[in-house]
Write an enzyme that holds these catalytic residues in place. Structure first.
Site, short mmCIF file in Angstrom:
data_model
loop_
_atom_site.label_atom_id
_atom_site.label_comp_id
_atom_site.label_asym_id
_atom_site.label_seq_id
_atom_site.Cartn_x
_atom_site.Cartn_y
_atom_site.Cartn_z
NE ARG A 1 -1.41 4.66 8.97
CZ ARG A 1 -2.49 4.39 8.90
NH1 ARG A 1 -3.06 3.79 7.77
NH2 ARG A 1 -3.23 4.54 10.09
CB SER B 1 -11.28 -4.24 8.93
OG SER B 1 -11.07 -3.08 9.46
NE ARG C 1 -1.57 -2.16 11.76
CZ ARG C 1 -2.41 -0.86 11.65
NH1 ARG C 1 -3.66 -1.11 12.53
NH2 ARG C 1 -2.21 -0.02 11.09
NE ARG D 1 -3.71 -2.37 2.30
CZ ARG D 1 -4.61 -2.73 3.52
NH1 ARG D 1 -4.76 -1.81 4.44
NH2 ARG D 1 -5.19 -3.76 3.39
CD GLU E 1 -8.12 -1.35 11.17
OE1 GLU E 1 -8.02 -2.27 10.35
OE2 GLU E 1 -8.08 -0.30 11.10
#
Length: 425
Positions: free
Chosen positions: A272, A347, A386, A257, A344
């Site tokens: 991130r 999701s 994570r 990303r 987070e």
């Protein structure tokens, strides 16, 4: 993709759905373009009927049609040709416009503008009480083999190299997640391509709206931002037997990303990254089963955190924080003591028929001719990096070592502890 028939019947509901996401009304613009297209379709049908009539008249005239008939036929042929070209242009404009609108939210999604309005559903686990001040993962990891400087020399910011014991831990986490989802939760593991075409990203909703968040190669391929893209598109253009649904798929892949919209966010550490590893869960199911499948998927992701003994909470995302292609999303947020916050880690989204319309993925019951769009769901089960962060921060000791959760020890040849200084270089 929005159902155009539903939009014709429910323009006010469509505009209310957009308003919930903070967007202006658009039903009138879409319906005006749709009406223009339909009117042209009707005219072309009438012109085609006239052409057929003239062709019959020419046949009755035994190859000697009148000059008037020939002139009328020629004019009609040109009119139809131009009309068909205009119709293609109108259809392309309508399809392009429809593709830019987000999914219609489920009724039970709470109103709200951003993450501050998300609703906590439940918590699991009690955060550990430390006798010392716990360190954030980037400070702790540097002593264990988390190498940002060398990765930056290779690739720039937002990349990391993991040495020795941390590399082994990352691999162990991924293998543990895959084994849990395939052996106990009924998911089928799939090894998928990491490069995809435009059509695949359009199908799952990343294109055309979010191209800037992706990496594109010089061949025109795109690096996948998540295994959701190839896994979901495995059924693109197909008609599935409803008796074989739900289809539950999982894959562990690198994800890429550009984080174009995340300037200044989470620049420290591994939170991130431009490249990270994730175990993805995807379900393809019938409309009747999608809500239950959504809750089940959340439980499958939760079980990873429970087995690892990591405290977490589940939040239901509000309207303003729900992703473009989702009609309802739960986030799993793990406790990070080094930061003192829940972050987070997964999701889980129910996309309804939104992606299926873009991919033309359908299902059909036995002995029925009628087909209908499947429902697609996706979720992280979990983000591997994570999860590694959460383990480091929750299982750290005052001397800088990290206890290995029991569930992971079989994947690390029985190793019980990570120790500072073991980095390999």
């Amino acid at each position: 993709m929005i159902d155009l028939k539903w939009l014709r019947d429910n323009p006010d509901a469509f505009d209310r759905a957009l308003a919930r996401r903070g967007q202006p009304p658009a039903a009138a613009e879409l319906l005006a373009l749709d009406a223009e297209r339909r009117a042209l379709e009707t005219r072309l049908q009438e012109d085609q009927a006239t052409r057929n009539r003239l062709s019959r008249e020419i046949g009755l005239q035994k190859g000697k049609p009148s000059p008037e008939t020939l002139a009328e036929m020629a004019a009609l042929k040109e009119r139809v040709k131009q009309g068909e070209e205009t119709l293609r242009e109108l259809q392309a404009r309508l399809d392009a416009l429809l593709s830019t609108f987000p999914n219609i939210l489920a009724d039970d999604v709470p109103d709200g503008r951003d993450e501050r309005d998300n609703v906590e559903v439940r918590r699991w686990g009690e955060p550990r009480s430390f006798a010392f001040t716990p360190l954030p993962h980037d400070e702790l990891g540097g002593r264990l083999g988390m190498d940002f400087p060398r990765a930056a020399r290779l690739s720039g910011a937002r990349f990391v190299a993991l040495w020795g014991q941390l590399a082994a831990l990352e691999r162990a986490i991924a293998q543990f997640m895959l084994d849990l989802q395939t052996r106990e939760h009924g998911y089928t593991e799939v090894a998928v391509p990491f490069l995809v075409r435009d059509e695949a990203l359009f199908g799952t909703g990343q294109l055309p709206k979010f191209g800037e968040d992706l990496f594109r190669t010089t061949t025109g391929h795109w690096l996948i931002p998540t295994a959701e893209v190839p896994l979901t598109n495995l059924v693109a253009g197909e008609i599935l037997d409803e008796a074989r649904l739900p289809l539950r798929l999982t894959a562990c892949t690198p994800c890429f990303r550009s984080e174009a919209g995340a300037a200044g966010k989470d620049t420290k550490g591994m939170i991130r990254q431009h490249q990270f590893t994730k175990v993805e869960l995807v379900s393809i199911t019938t409309p009747e089963e999608s809500e239950a499948e959504h809750e089940r998927m959340v439980e499958c992701a939760e079980e990873v955190l429970k087995r690892l003994g990591l405290p977490y909470r589940i939040v239901l995302l509000c309207a303003g924080d729900t992703g473009f292609g989702s009609r309802k999303t739960y986030d799993l947020e793990v406790w990070l003591p080094g930061q003192g916050v829940y972050r987070e880690i997964s999701s889980c989204s129910n996309c309804g028929e939104f992606q299926a319309r873009r991919m033309n993925a359908r299902c059909r019951a036995k002995d029925e001719k009628r087909t209908r769009f499947v429902h697609t769901l996706n979720g992280s089960g979990l983000a591997v990096g994570r999860t590694l962060i959460a383990i480091l921060e929750n299982y750290q000791e005052e001397d800088g070592s990290v206890t290995v959760p029991e569930a992971l020890r079989p994947y690390l040849h029985g190793r019980e502890r990570l120790t500072p200084g073991e980095r390999g270089a």
